[in-house]
Each structure stands twice: as structure tokens, then as C-alpha cells.
Design an enzyme around this catalytic site. Structure first.
Site, PDB file in Angstrom:
ATOM      1  CG  HIS A 203      -2.052  -0.981   1.064  1.00  0.00           C
ATOM      2  ND1 HIS A 203      -2.581  -1.683   2.110  1.00  0.00           N
ATOM      3  CD2 HIS A 203      -2.759  -1.353  -0.048  1.00  0.00           C
ATOM      4  CE1 HIS A 203      -3.571  -2.460   1.666  1.00  0.00           C
ATOM      5  NE2 HIS A 203      -3.685  -2.279   0.363  1.00  0.00           N
ATOM      6  CB  ALA A 204       1.207   3.891  -2.544  1.00  0.00           C
ATOM      7  NE  ARG A 205      -3.918   4.913   2.742  1.00  0.00           N
ATOM      8  CZ  ARG A 205      -5.217   5.206   2.645  1.00  0.00           C
ATOM      9  NH1 ARG A 205      -5.593   6.344   2.098  1.00  0.00           N
ATOM     10  NH2 ARG A 205      -6.124   4.368   3.083  1.00  0.00           N
ATOM     11  CD  GLU A 206      -0.565   0.573   4.395  1.00  0.00           C
ATOM     12  OE1 GLU A 206       0.138  -0.455   4.381  1.00  0.00           O
ATOM     13  OE2 GLU A 206      -1.811   0.535   4.280  1.00  0.00           O
TER      14      GLU A 206
ATOM     15  NE  ARG B  51      -6.460   0.312   0.203  1.00  0.00           N
ATOM     16  CZ  ARG B  51      -6.418  -0.392   1.343  1.00  0.00           C
ATOM     17  NH1 ARG B  51      -5.875   0.113   2.418  1.00  0.00           N
ATOM     18  NH2 ARG B  51      -6.906  -1.617   1.400  1.00  0.00           N
TER      19      ARG B  51
ATOM     20  CG  ASN C 274      -3.161  -6.925   1.103  1.00  0.00           C
ATOM     21  OD1 ASN C 274      -2.679  -8.038   0.822  1.00  0.00           O
ATOM     22  ND2 ASN C 274      -3.564  -6.611   2.327  1.00  0.00           N
ATOM     23  NE  ARG C 275      -9.296  -5.647   0.886  1.00  0.00           N
ATOM     24  CZ  ARG C 275      -8.367  -5.218   1.734  1.00  0.00           C
ATOM     25  NH1 ARG C 275      -7.104  -5.620   1.604  1.00  0.00           N
ATOM     26  NH2 ARG C 275      -8.698  -4.416   2.745  1.00  0.00           N
TER      27      ARG C 275
ATOM     28  CG  HIS D 271      -0.146  -3.845   5.150  1.00  0.00           C
ATOM     29  ND1 HIS D 271      -0.967  -3.434   4.144  1.00  0.00           N
ATOM     30  CD2 HIS D 271       0.236  -5.108   4.811  1.00  0.00           C
ATOM     31  CE1 HIS D 271      -1.087  -4.385   3.238  1.00  0.00           C
ATOM     32  NE2 HIS D 271      -0.358  -5.418   3.620  1.00  0.00           N
TER      33      HIS D 271
ATOM     34  CE1 TYR E 117      -4.625   4.173  12.300  1.00  0.00           C
ATOM     35  CE2 TYR E 117      -4.295   4.442   9.953  1.00  0.00           C
ATOM     36  CZ  TYR E 117      -5.066   4.619  11.082  1.00  0.00           C
ATOM     37  OH  TYR E 117      -6.285   5.237  10.971  1.00  0.00           O
TER      38      TYR E 117
ATOM     39  CD  GLU F 207      -2.485  -3.203   8.897  1.00  0.00           C
ATOM     40  OE1 GLU F 207      -1.855  -2.136   8.721  1.00  0.00           O
ATOM     41  OE2 GLU F 207      -3.299  -3.671   8.068  1.00  0.00           O
TER      42      GLU F 207
END
Ligand SMILES: [Zn+2]
Length: 423
Positions: A172-175, A230, A248-249, A301, A303, A379
Site C-alpha cells: 500500500h503506497a501511502r504506508e 494507496r 492486497n485484494r 503494512h 497502521y 500492521e
């Protein structure tokens, strides 16, 4: 002409990076089953229009909803109408984005700075440099992303052919804390090999493959255009105006089930077909070479501070899998070690039944498709104070504590246990 140029420059710079001024994050904590149900209803209603940083899961687990300035009033009204108490958890998202970067950390150390976030290009160069600098490191080029970037792994091995530990970050890009923690831990392994006996054993026990940033295009986009991006950057075949598959789906096991969206504009769009995401498909093909030889699979990932194992596709507690007790016990050992440096608490449990179902996700893929006895989705920090916008000053603590968990795993014999059922 001058004015036109000035105007064009203004438009170009204004449209370059999305501004989150006026965006708020509201937090609702469901106190009883009725409230939880009302939150689920609200999620189903709003999922495609607002960004649920944290979707409804279970009682007393916060739900975090990011809302743009034009919808703040309406969503607050909707919450009040449904008798759901909320707090304004983030007053202004842009302020947190601005505070994420630590300007005086930039030249803190000689060499590569592990205390700051790095661009996609810098991470790619870091893999190359690690292989140049350390004899136990090999640069692996897995393949190309949708936009043609290299998806890279670093292999850490003391030679021979051992069972494999595979770790991936940044799906996920924003993590951003995920790739930063991957790089921090890889550096700890490499620089402490032959120095710290526990680290030396990790490398002598297993061959390590670490993909710091799997969703490279999305990650690059989260730097240049939209910090809260994301998904990947592939337009949907069925609706090309909507960009991005939630990788991730997009894994094949139970693809298209609950917790994943058929809507190409949704943040949890499951893709046009199983493994239709360029990045999931490329990495999947590459992983086939380790058939039956992967001892541990982790997808990092943020959070929420969770350490979860399969199944993820269902909320049915009665659907068993034979490795549950082994996976649970190992995760407890790992998170106990993680807690030691800073007291950071993680929840350990079965992904779908104990948190929320998400079909086509990585932990089920690791277990059912790759047939790895210990398959986890983790997470990382935090519990929501910063959410996806973990300040750079917390990269090192995240790296230090997560590495304690990794040391436990790398020093465990990771017995295969019973056969994984063919499902
Ligand atoms: Zn994620």
C-alpha cells in the site's frame, strides 16, 4: 504572456501535489453491537466517497474516517443522525503531512540515512548499493511495474541453499513506515552479521529475501502527486478512468470475496481478475522458484499494531486451519520481543474473524497459494495518532522494535507442522 506563464507555473505547481488542507479525520469507537452495525451500514454507504483510514472491525476498535472539506459537514451530520459519537482525531491532515518530515534529520549521519523517508528512486539505488557494499547481499531484479519501474529485492545469504524467509513491504503506497522499516531491518541484519550471534544465526539459518517497496509506482505517486495514495497505478480494464488496483485484494485465493470491492474507483478495488495487478503478478511468478521452500512469509503494512495470520477471507471463527496454534504461538513470541524496547503492544489474532475479513489478501495467499506454514500480515505503528503519517523521528523506534521480533523469527526452527490442506 508573462502573466500567462506565471499562471501556468502556478497551475502546474498547484496541481502537482494534492493539498490536504481542510481534510479531517474523525474517529468513532463503537461501544455496543448496535453502534457497530450502524457503522458498518455507514461504511457501505460511504466507502466509495470517503477514505476510511480504518474501517469498522469490532467492539471498542476505533474507526477512522478521512473527509474532504466539502463533505465534513455532511458526514458529521450523518454521524449525529445515526447517534454515533465522534471526535475530531486529525484537525487538518495537511498539517500532519507537513510535520511528517524531519528537516534537521537530513544530514544526521554519514552514508545512507535510515531516519528519513526515501523516494522510489533512492530505495532502488539503496538495493544496488547494499549489494555493492556487502558480500552477503545480492540485488534481485524481480521484474517491471506497470509504469516500468524495477521491482527489487535484496537477498541476504551466507551461501549454500537454505529455507527461505520472504518479507515484503509497501504494497500500500501511502504506508511509508513499511518500506522505511524494511530497509532499517535489512541494514541491521547485514551490519550485525558476524558481530551479534543472534543476527549471525538468522542468516546462517535462512536465506532472506526482502522486497522493501512492492508497489513502486504507487509509492512514487504518493511522493509526487498524492500523499494518501494507496493502490497501484494501473487503470482498470473495465473502467479506465479509475486508476489503481488494491494489490492486497488482488491475490488469487478467495479473490473477489468479502472486504474487497468490485468498483474500480474504490480504495479496495480487487482488480479485473486474480493477479491482474502487474506487481502482484510479477512477484507471484518470481516466487514460484521457491516452491515449498519458504518457511516464513510476512507482508508489512501500517497502521494499528496487529500481527495477524490466516484466514483473512472470512469472519467465521469455525473455519479452521491446522497451523493456527503454531502461528499464534510464534506471533506471541515475536510480539513479546517487539514490546521490550518501547513497550509497544501488538494484537495477535486471526485476521478475518478477530479483525475484519479481506478476501484476496496476502496472508491467505502466503498460506494457501504459496503453502507457507507461517504466513502473516503485520500492521506496524501506530494506533492512529499519526496513522499513515508517522513522523520520521519514529522510523528508528519502529525499526528497532520490529527487528527484535524478526530476530526471534530468524532464530526459530519454524517447523513445518501438519500438511497445509489443499483448499
Ligand atoms: Zn496496508
Amino acid at each position: 504572456m508573462k502573466l500567462l506563464c506565471a499562471l501556468l507555473v502556478f497551475v502546474a505547481s498547484a496541481s502537482a501535489v494534492k493539498n490536504y488542507g481542510g481534510y479531517q479525520v474523525l474517529r468513532v469507537v463503537p461501544q455496543d453491537m448496535e453502534q457497530l452495525q450502524r457503522l458498518h451500514d455507514l461504511y457501505n454507504l460511504l466507502e466509495d466517497t470517503v477514505d476510511f483510514w480504518k474501517e469498522p472491525t469490532r467492539l471498542n476498535q476505533p474507526v477512522d474516517i478521512m473527509i474532504g472539506p466539502n463533505l465534513v459537514k455532511d458526514v458529521k451530520l450523518e454521524l449525529s443522525r445515526r447517534d454515533l459519537d465522534f471526535s475530531i482525531y486529525v484537525e487538518d491532515v495537511q498539517t500532519n503531512i507537513n510535520n511528517e518530515r524531519c528537516t534537521d534529520c537530513v544530514n544526521a549521519k554519514a552514508g545512507f540515512n535510515y531516519n528519513i523517508y526515501h523516494t522510489a528512486d533512492e530505495i532502488s539505488q539503496w538495493v544496488t548499493d547494499m549489494a555493492t557494499d556487502y558480500s552477503i547481499v545480492t540485488e534481485i531484479n524481480i521484474g517491471k511495474s506497470h509504469e516500468g519501474r524495477d521491482i527489487k529485492a535484496i537477498k541476504i545469504s551466507s551461501g549454500g541453499s537454505k529455507r527461505v524467509i520472504y518479507i515484503q513491504g509497501g504494497i500500500h503506497a501511502r504506508e511509508w513506515i513499511s518500506p522505511a522499516t524494511m530497509m532499517y531491518m535489512a541494514n541491521e541484519i547485514v551490519t550485525n552479521y558476524g558481530v551479534d550471534p543472534a543476527v549471525t544465526d538468522m542468516v546462517d539459518n535462512y536465506d532472506w529475501y526482502i522486497v522493501p517497496s512492492l508497489n513502486v509506482d504507487g509509492y512514487a505517486y504518493s511522493w509526487t502527486n498524492d500523499r494518501m495514495w494507496r493502490k497501484n497505478r494501473q487503470p482498470a480494464f473495465s473502467l479506465p478512468s479509475c486508476v489503481g488496483t488494491d494489490l492486497n485484494r488482488n491475490y488469487p485465493y478467495k479473490w473477489g470475496g468479502i472486504g474487497a470491492s468490485p468498483n474500480p474507483c474504490s480504495e479496495t478495488f480487487y482488480g479485473d481478475a486474480p493477479l491482474s495487478g502487474r506487481e502482484t503478478s510479477v512477484v507471484h511468478k518470481w516466487l514460484q522458484r521457491f516452491s515449498g521452500n519458504i518457511a516464513l512469509f510476512i507482508d508489512f503494512h501500517n497502521y494499528s499494531q496487529l500481527w495477524l495470520y490466516p484466514w483473512g477471507y472470512t469472519h467465521d471463527k469455525d473455519i479452521r486451519q491446522p497451523h493456527k496454534d503454531l502461528q499464534h504461538a510464534l506471533a506471541i513470541k515475536a510480539t513479546d520481543a517487539l514490546k521490550v524496547p518501547y513497550g509497544t503492544e501488538y494484537f495477535v489474532g486471526m485476521s478475518g474473524p478477530d479483525m475484519y475479513p479481506a478476501a484476496g489478501a496476502s496472508e491467505d495467499y502466503g498460506y494457501a497459494t504459496l503453502r507457507v506454514s507461517y504466513s502473516y500480515i503485520v500492521e506496524l505503528r501506530d494506533e492512529g495518532n499519526y496513522g499513515f503519517l508517522i513522523p520520521e523521528s519514529l522510523i528508528e523506534p519502529s525499526g528497532i522494535e520490529t527487528f527484535e521480533a524478526l530476530k526471534v523469527l530468524g532464530n526459530d526452527p519454524l517447523p513445518k507442522g501438519p500438511p497445509i490442506p489443499v483448499v
